[in-house]
Design an enzyme around this catalytic site. Sequence first.
Site, PDB file in Angstrom:
ATOM      1  N   ASP A  43      20.061  42.965  41.854  1.00  0.00           N
ATOM      2  CA  ASP A  43      19.653  43.147  43.248  1.00  0.00           C
ATOM      3  C   ASP A  43      19.770  44.617  43.637  1.00  0.00           C
ATOM      4  O   ASP A  43      20.313  45.425  42.881  1.00  0.00           O
ATOM      5  CB  ASP A  43      20.462  42.255  44.201  1.00  0.00           C
ATOM      6  CG  ASP A  43      21.951  42.402  43.982  1.00  0.00           C
ATOM      7  OD1 ASP A  43      22.407  43.542  43.709  1.00  0.00           O
ATOM      8  OD2 ASP A  43      22.671  41.395  44.084  1.00  0.00           O
ATOM      9  N   ASP A  89      20.662  47.569  46.638  1.00  0.00           N
ATOM     10  CA  ASP A  89      21.349  47.897  47.886  1.00  0.00           C
ATOM     11  C   ASP A  89      20.827  49.232  48.388  1.00  0.00           C
ATOM     12  O   ASP A  89      20.629  50.160  47.602  1.00  0.00           O
ATOM     13  CB  ASP A  89      22.857  47.997  47.650  1.00  0.00           C
ATOM     14  CG  ASP A  89      23.431  46.692  47.139  1.00  0.00           C
ATOM     15  OD1 ASP A  89      23.319  45.683  47.849  1.00  0.00           O
ATOM     16  OD2 ASP A  89      23.966  46.677  46.013  1.00  0.00           O
ATOM     17  N   ASP A 109      33.930  51.881  46.798  1.00  0.00           N
ATOM     18  CA  ASP A 109      35.122  51.532  46.032  1.00  0.00           C
ATOM     19  C   ASP A 109      35.350  52.408  44.797  1.00  0.00           C
ATOM     20  O   ASP A 109      36.376  53.052  44.649  1.00  0.00           O
ATOM     21  CB  ASP A 109      35.147  50.030  45.679  1.00  0.00           C
ATOM     22  CG  ASP A 109      33.840  49.501  45.104  1.00  0.00           C
ATOM     23  OD1 ASP A 109      32.907  50.306  44.873  1.00  0.00           O
ATOM     24  OD2 ASP A 109      33.750  48.275  44.865  1.00  0.00           O
TER      25      ASP A 109
HETATM   26  P1  ATP Z   1      26.567  43.939  41.480  1.00  0.00           P
HETATM   27  O1  ATP Z   1      25.976  44.404  40.218  1.00  0.00           O
HETATM   28  O2  ATP Z   1      27.497  42.814  41.317  1.00  0.00           O
HETATM   29  O3  ATP Z   1      25.598  43.750  42.628  1.00  0.00           O
HETATM   30  P2  ATP Z   1      27.435  46.142  43.114  1.00  0.00           P
HETATM   31  O4  ATP Z   1      28.223  47.348  42.741  1.00  0.00           O
HETATM   32  O5  ATP Z   1      26.041  46.369  43.580  1.00  0.00           O
HETATM   33  O6  ATP Z   1      27.512  45.153  41.896  1.00  0.00           O
HETATM   34  P3  ATP Z   1      27.801  44.839  45.625  1.00  0.00           P
HETATM   35  O7  ATP Z   1      28.828  43.822  46.007  1.00  0.00           O
HETATM   36  O8  ATP Z   1      26.385  44.456  45.621  1.00  0.00           O
HETATM   37  O9  ATP Z   1      28.259  45.401  44.219  1.00  0.00           O
HETATM   38  O10 ATP Z   1      28.041  46.069  46.599  1.00  0.00           O
HETATM   39  C1  ATP Z   1      27.127  47.165  46.682  1.00  0.00           C
HETATM   40  C2  ATP Z   1      27.871  48.479  46.819  1.00  0.00           C
HETATM   41  O11 ATP Z   1      28.636  48.479  48.042  1.00  0.00           O
HETATM   42  C3  ATP Z   1      28.896  48.750  45.734  1.00  0.00           C
HETATM   43  O12 ATP Z   1      28.317  49.336  44.609  1.00  0.00           O
HETATM   44  C4  ATP Z   1      29.857  49.664  46.440  1.00  0.00           C
HETATM   45  O13 ATP Z   1      29.351  50.986  46.494  1.00  0.00           O
HETATM   46  C5  ATP Z   1      29.883  49.121  47.844  1.00  0.00           C
HETATM   47  N1  ATP Z   1      30.938  48.120  48.045  1.00  0.00           N
HETATM   48  C6  ATP Z   1      30.832  46.784  47.917  1.00  0.00           C
HETATM   49  N2  ATP Z   1      31.983  46.161  48.162  1.00  0.00           N
HETATM   50  C7  ATP Z   1      32.867  47.129  48.479  1.00  0.00           C
HETATM   51  C8  ATP Z   1      34.243  47.150  48.842  1.00  0.00           C
HETATM   52  N3  ATP Z   1      34.927  46.014  48.925  1.00  0.00           N
HETATM   53  N4  ATP Z   1      34.806  48.341  49.099  1.00  0.00           N
HETATM   54  C9  ATP Z   1      34.101  49.492  49.024  1.00  0.00           C
HETATM   55  N5  ATP Z   1      32.830  49.540  48.667  1.00  0.00           N
HETATM   56  C10 ATP Z   1      32.197  48.389  48.409  1.00  0.00           C
HETATM   57 MG    MG Z   2      24.633  44.906  44.333  1.00  0.00          MG
END
Ligand code: ATP
Ligand code: MG
Length: 427
Positions: free
Chosen positions: A49, A51, A127
């Site tokens: 996905d 963001d 994070d």
């Molecule tokens: P995935 O591949 O599982 O989607 P992702 O890194 O994109 O991994 P997401 O949960 O979609 O994770 O979150 C998107 C972004 O938002 C993360 O990459 C991070 O930069 C930020 N983020 C998400 N959750 C947190 C958190 N709990 N604290 C700080 N930053 C966060």
């Molecule tokens: Mg993501």
Amino acid sequence: MNTPLTSIDSGKISINALKVVKRLQEHGYQAYLVGGCIRDLLLGKSPKDFDIATDAHPEEVRDLFRNSRIVGKRFRIVHVRFGPEIVEVTTFRGPHDEQYDENHSDSGMTLNDNVYGTFEEDVFRRDFAMNAVYYQPQTEEIIDLARGVEDITAARIKTIGEPEGRLREDPVRMLRAIRFQAKLGFELEDELADSIESLGYLIQDVSPARLFEEVLKLFMSGNGAAAFEHLMELDLYGWLFPDSRRSMESNATEALVKLALESTDRRISEGLPVTPAFIFAAILWYPFEQEKERLLKEEGATQVAASHEAANNIISKQQLFTSIPKRFKEPMRDIWFLQFRLPNRFGQKPDVLLEHKRFRAAYDFLLLRESAGEKTGELGAWWTEYREADEDRRSVMKQASGQKQRKRRNRKPRPRQNSSEGPNWQP
Ligand code: ATP
Ligand code: MG
């Protein structure tokens, strides 16, 4: 030193995500692709996905896209929907004035994170450095203020800023670190691993609903067995599943959970359906069994009453830690209760069981229990053969097992088996 990963295959970027970025920019806002999608693109993978980070506020984003809605309370984000695909748009976050203001709990956890900020501030609210790489698709520019590309190249997970404070702010980051470790095969930086080991108890402050969501991501994304291993290594498993963790001391819980997750991972890689009910059934099987034994012994309950009450007790206790939505509780109970019916193999019983809508799950579960070391008297092999057998063979099999069971019934009762050897197999 590895050569830094710097190329992004723009062909792997979702057209819809590009449309959202473009439209925001046309309206004078900043917009970048960020997070997991950029990390995965740099690694040459196809992101699941996308963001987007922007300086537009949630209401402003919503007004630009008819197919969008604002979700979340703690983090308000906008979901822009394109058929089955959802693009997540997040407004830049800013820092909080003080660490322990009204937006924080006593342990330092952020309760309300809807403080908006600038691009630079947003970078440092994320994070891990590897999740804070931004990409501008129009100019194909990578913006990397937290030096995340370096970490992605080195396969390393590092918090932005010192780990302890960042984990206190949001203890779910401990579970996220483990999820990425399992999914990407990256290493946790030492200080992060040490902090997780000593701060695991903070998981208790997180809502059961959020923990359930996070457990699904850990166990149902194709790398569940690795995630479980890391949860055990860093001593976090017990903060999510205390009864299950405790039962590892005297039962084959660890082996059973591992096998259930390996089988889930395999099914996901083969594109077969999976359900959290099966995994939760494995996580709580021995606590359920022990509770059932206790009710039989201490309260003199009947088998059926003890099963039902034990299931209720164990599931209610677990829900203080992770919620379990109703739609998963029924199948969990069915898988458990069918374990006590599978040994009854005379008359019409095996054929009635074969028709049960949860037979397949219960049979798979039985095989896992055997692989985990439970003695069931070759019950799994019996069912494996019975499922494939023709009518004649089935009658012979039923008769043979019926006679055996009758003989066993007529013998003097033996002392009860040790509970680690499984339930009472007599009907
Ligand atoms: P995935 O591949 O599982 O989607 P992702 O890194 O994109 O991994 P997401 O949960 O979609 O994770 O979150 C998107 C972004 O938002 C993360 O990459 C991070 O930069 C930020 N983020 C998400 N959750 C947190 C958190 N709990 N604290 C700080 N930053 C966060
Ligand atoms: Mg993501």
